[in-house]
Design a protein around this motif. Sequence first.
Motif, PDB file in Angstrom:
ATOM      1  N   PHE A 152       0.835  -1.215   0.000  1.00 23.15           N
ATOM      2  CA  PHE A 152       0.000   0.000   0.000  1.00 23.15           C
ATOM      3  C   PHE A 152       0.866   1.260   0.000  1.00 23.15           C
ATOM      4  O   PHE A 152       0.606   2.202  -0.753  1.00 23.15           O
ATOM      5  N   LEU A 153       1.900   1.281   0.841  1.00 21.06           N
ATOM      6  CA  LEU A 153       2.777   2.448   0.918  1.00 21.06           C
ATOM      7  C   LEU A 153       3.497   2.682  -0.406  1.00 21.06           C
ATOM      8  O   LEU A 153       3.693   3.837  -0.824  1.00 21.06           O
ATOM      9  N   TYR A 154       3.889   1.598  -1.070  1.00 20.88           N
ATOM     10  CA  TYR A 154       4.560   1.754  -2.363  1.00 20.88           C
ATOM     11  C   TYR A 154       3.602   2.306  -3.415  1.00 20.88           C
ATOM     12  O   TYR A 154       3.960   3.199  -4.189  1.00 20.88           O
ATOM     13  N   ARG A 155       2.399   1.792  -3.466  1.00 17.21           N
ATOM     14  CA  ARG A 155       1.423   2.245  -4.458  1.00 17.21           C
ATOM     15  C   ARG A 155       1.003   3.696  -4.223  1.00 17.21           C
ATOM     16  O   ARG A 155       0.614   4.396  -5.165  1.00 17.21           O
ATOM     17  N   THR A 176      14.378   3.468  -1.712  1.00 20.32           N
ATOM     18  CA  THR A 176      14.257   3.439  -0.247  1.00 20.32           C
ATOM     19  C   THR A 176      14.209   2.009   0.265  1.00 20.32           C
ATOM     20  O   THR A 176      14.825   1.676   1.276  1.00 20.32           O
ATOM     21  N   ALA A 177      13.480   1.154  -0.451  1.00 23.97           N
ATOM     22  CA  ALA A 177      13.386  -0.254  -0.065  1.00 23.97           C
ATOM     23  C   ALA A 177      14.751  -0.917  -0.094  1.00 23.97           C
ATOM     24  O   ALA A 177      15.073  -1.761   0.760  1.00 23.97           O
ATOM     25  N   ALA A 194      19.430  -3.000   3.298  1.00 22.54           N
ATOM     26  CA  ALA A 194      20.773  -2.990   3.878  1.00 22.54           C
ATOM     27  C   ALA A 194      20.708  -2.777   5.386  1.00 22.54           C
ATOM     28  O   ALA A 194      21.480  -3.372   6.151  1.00 22.54           O
ATOM     29  N   LEU A 195      19.784  -1.959   5.833  1.00 22.19           N
ATOM     30  CA  LEU A 195      19.609  -1.708   7.268  1.00 22.19           C
ATOM     31  C   LEU A 195      19.172  -2.975   7.998  1.00 22.19           C
ATOM     32  O   LEU A 195      19.661  -3.289   9.085  1.00 22.19           O
ATOM     33  N   VAL A 223       6.892  -4.103  -1.087  1.00 22.98           N
ATOM     34  CA  VAL A 223       7.294  -3.339  -2.267  1.00 22.98           C
ATOM     35  C   VAL A 223       7.417  -4.269  -3.469  1.00 22.98           C
ATOM     36  O   VAL A 223       6.963  -3.947  -4.581  1.00 22.98           O
ATOM     37  N   SER A 224       8.016  -5.436  -3.262  1.00 23.28           N
ATOM     38  CA  SER A 224       8.146  -6.398  -4.358  1.00 23.28           C
ATOM     39  C   SER A 224       6.780  -6.887  -4.829  1.00 23.28           C
ATOM     40  O   SER A 224       6.564  -7.099  -6.021  1.00 23.28           O
TER      41      SER A 224
END
Length: 331
Positions: free
Chosen positions: A22-25, A33-34, A39-40, A235-236
Amino acid sequence: MSIGILLQQMMMIFILIMIGAFLYRKSMLSDSTAKQVSALIINICNPALLICSVFDAGPKASTSDLLTGSFIILISYAILILCGYLMPYILRAPKEDHFAYGLLTIYGNVGFIGIPLSMAVLGPGSLIYVSISNLIYNILVYTQGIATIKAAVKRNKPLVPSDDIPNNETKKEEAKSYAHRFFQITGKFINAGTISAFLTIILYLSDIHIPALFSDTLTHVGRSTTFLSMLVLGVSVAQMPFAAIFSHKKLYAFAVLRMVLIPVLCVFLFRLFTDNTLIISTTALMLSVPAGNVPLILCRQHDLDSALISRGIILSTLLSFVTIPIVTLFV
């Protein structure tokens, strides 16, 4: 194992994935950012999650049980590596998908899902076996896993014509490569994942007291792991048509083999070595968790096409609502 707790954990994970999508859309989370969040997770959050989980440890296992548990966990990963090699051939997968099926087979979600699920379902007594499993997992994923990904990346890159590279330059590069190869190989074993797993086991076995300032800090960082990792997975999911997740027929066959048949057969195999229910239950749970997203994160970091891995993770996570309870019936 409590089926209710299992289903509750799986539902929570699904909701978090949908939040990421939802956040990606809504353009509140970008692809770049993803990748940074990935990496984090790999270097900070996941190691913290593993270390802070030891603070809730219950009664300690005996030396005999630890050795038996370690032996069984090693056997389970040896079986997964073998199956990871055979799975693409069993499924008759295209050559370019072999690396994806191998990674999906070997690397289950033993950290992001396995740790909280084991703690909730089996209790703190399972922690030490989960830590040993995570230690072996991290050694493998940062060596065999990355080597598999780099080999796939290399296959996808166009070859440079030999005439364009002078022979003397080629020899210099090869000499330099050989000189540093030993350090490159050994350096792969020293990473955030292996260090955190070692620390977890040391803290578990010792009576070292960790000041509240550090333990509380690690706990807060570790608690963000599941949420952040599921956002990355979301995101994917958002980047591919929803129907594509469920239209890949080979993934259904993969899920049955990897998430039901292999764990169930391993349960019967483990009973030849021990009658310790906790060891068998913990290892069976680690074998039956859905595909892990660490390979997905590493593929994204190496700019390798990870669509099949994304589908495999999502589908196996959804199917785990059914497959994990099935496996628990045999424990």
